[in-house]
Design a protein around this motif. Structure first.
Motif, short mmCIF file in Angstrom:
data_model
loop_
_atom_site.label_atom_id
_atom_site.label_comp_id
_atom_site.label_asym_id
_atom_site.label_seq_id
_atom_site.Cartn_x
_atom_site.Cartn_y
_atom_site.Cartn_z
N UNK A 25 0.81 -1.22 0.00
CA UNK A 25 0.00 0.00 0.00
C UNK A 25 0.84 1.27 0.00
N UNK A 26 2.16 1.15 0.08
CA UNK A 26 3.04 2.31 0.17
C UNK A 26 3.16 2.97 -1.19
N UNK A 27 3.01 4.29 -1.24
CA UNK A 27 3.04 4.99 -2.53
C UNK A 27 4.14 6.04 -2.61
N UNK A 28 4.96 6.18 -1.56
CA UNK A 28 5.99 7.20 -1.57
C UNK A 28 7.33 6.60 -1.99
N UNK A 29 8.28 7.47 -2.32
CA UNK A 29 9.56 7.02 -2.85
C UNK A 29 10.57 6.60 -1.81
N UNK A 30 10.39 7.00 -0.57
CA UNK A 30 11.34 6.58 0.46
C UNK A 30 10.87 5.32 1.16
N UNK A 44 9.41 -5.30 -12.24
CA UNK A 44 8.72 -6.56 -11.98
C UNK A 44 7.94 -6.91 -13.25
N UNK A 45 8.32 -8.00 -13.89
CA UNK A 45 7.71 -8.34 -15.18
C UNK A 45 6.23 -8.69 -15.06
N UNK A 46 5.80 -9.19 -13.92
CA UNK A 46 4.39 -9.53 -13.75
C UNK A 46 3.50 -8.30 -13.58
N UNK A 47 3.86 -7.44 -12.65
CA UNK A 47 3.02 -6.27 -12.36
C UNK A 47 3.35 -5.06 -13.23
N UNK A 48 4.49 -5.11 -13.91
CA UNK A 48 4.98 -3.98 -14.71
C UNK A 48 5.23 -2.75 -13.84
N UNK A 49 5.46 -2.96 -12.55
CA UNK A 49 5.81 -1.87 -11.64
C UNK A 49 7.31 -1.90 -11.40
N UNK A 50 7.81 -0.77 -11.04
CA UNK A 50 9.22 -0.67 -10.66
C UNK A 50 9.31 -1.06 -9.19
N UNK A 51 10.30 -1.86 -8.87
CA UNK A 51 10.54 -2.28 -7.49
C UNK A 51 11.75 -1.49 -6.99
N UNK A 52 11.58 -0.81 -5.86
CA UNK A 52 12.65 -0.05 -5.25
C UNK A 52 13.25 -0.86 -4.11
N UNK A 53 14.55 -0.66 -3.88
CA UNK A 53 15.26 -1.41 -2.84
C UNK A 53 16.01 -0.45 -1.92
N UNK A 54 15.90 -0.71 -0.63
CA UNK A 54 16.56 0.10 0.39
C UNK A 54 17.81 -0.62 0.89
N UNK A 63 6.65 0.73 -6.89
CA UNK A 63 6.52 2.17 -7.13
C UNK A 63 6.14 2.38 -8.58
N UNK A 64 5.57 3.53 -8.85
CA UNK A 64 5.16 3.85 -10.22
C UNK A 64 6.36 3.79 -11.16
N UNK A 65 6.10 3.31 -12.33
CA UNK A 65 7.17 3.06 -13.29
C UNK A 65 7.83 4.34 -13.79
N UNK A 66 7.05 5.36 -14.10
CA UNK A 66 7.60 6.58 -14.69
C UNK A 66 7.42 7.78 -13.77
N UNK A 67 7.88 7.65 -12.54
CA UNK A 67 7.82 8.75 -11.59
C UNK A 67 9.11 8.77 -10.78
N UNK A 68 9.59 9.96 -10.49
CA UNK A 68 10.81 10.09 -9.69
C UNK A 68 10.46 9.86 -8.22
N UNK A 102 18.78 6.93 -10.06
CA UNK A 102 18.58 5.64 -9.42
C UNK A 102 19.20 4.58 -10.31
N UNK A 103 20.10 3.79 -9.74
CA UNK A 103 20.67 2.69 -10.51
C UNK A 103 19.59 1.63 -10.69
N UNK A 104 19.47 1.13 -11.93
CA UNK A 104 18.38 0.22 -12.25
C UNK A 104 18.92 -1.03 -12.95
N UNK A 105 18.42 -2.16 -12.51
CA UNK A 105 18.74 -3.44 -13.12
C UNK A 105 17.67 -3.72 -14.16
N UNK A 106 18.08 -4.00 -15.38
CA UNK A 106 17.10 -4.21 -16.44
C UNK A 106 16.72 -5.67 -16.59
N UNK A 107 17.44 -6.56 -15.93
CA UNK A 107 17.09 -7.97 -15.96
C UNK A 107 16.72 -8.40 -14.55
#
Length: 158
Positions: A25-30, A44-54, A63-68, A102-107
């Motif tokens: 349910x978290x919608x913020x970037x931190x 995430x190939x299933x949900x097509x969402x970006x997954x952020x890691x702390x 997190x939203x795919x095209x949002x900072x 943000x460093x991003x893994x494409x695979x």
């Protein structure tokens, strides 16, 4: 180095929160657990969402795919991908509004912690291109309501 000293405590807090809170349910970037900014992302190939890691507590959240995640800007004209070398598995997602990246893994799947340390050259490339990385120990929310946090949350709801 100091982040790793606090990591066991942050990870314990994260595990306790996992039992009571739903990161879905978290919608913020931190980070919803410890408040640090994300250090890596992947799709995430299933949900097509970006997954952020702390890095601070090893938490992941969607997190939203095209949002900072840093300034919450969602205008696609302000976001770019930068491929630094011939390895297509990693790239930089950059925001031209707040100048963060943000460093991003494409695979996927990936070991985010290993990928984070394997991609230190991306940090240098981002710095050379004029993008900034917040101090690793910076917490987005320190428990004290501030005008900046209030504006950030208001912007996230639009």
């Amino acid at each position: 180095r100091y982040t790793y000293l606090a990591r066991p405590v942050r990870a314990a807090v994260r595990r306790a929160l996992d039992e009571t809170a739903n990161a879905a349910d978290w919608t913020l970037g931190y980070c919803p657990s410890c408040g640090l900014w994300p250090r890596m992302a992947w799709m995430d190939s299933e949900s097509q969402r970006r997954i952020l890691w702390c890095l601070g507590c090893n938490m992941t959240w969607g997190f939203r795919r095209f949002q900072c995640p840093f300034c919450m800007d969602a205008d696609p004209r302000h976001h770019r991908f930068i491929e630094v070398d011939s390895n297509p598995s990693f790239r930089l997602d950059v925001c031209d509004i707040c100048r963060r990246y943000l460093k991003t893994v494409t695979s996927t799947p990936c070991d985010a912690e290993m990928a984070y340390f394997e991609t230190e050259h991306l940090d240098a490339a981002a710095s050379d291109a004029g993008y900034i990385r917040d101090f690793i120990g910076f917490v987005a929310f320190d428990g004290k309501p501030s005008r900046a946090l209030t504006e950030y949350i208001e912007k996230s709801s639009t």
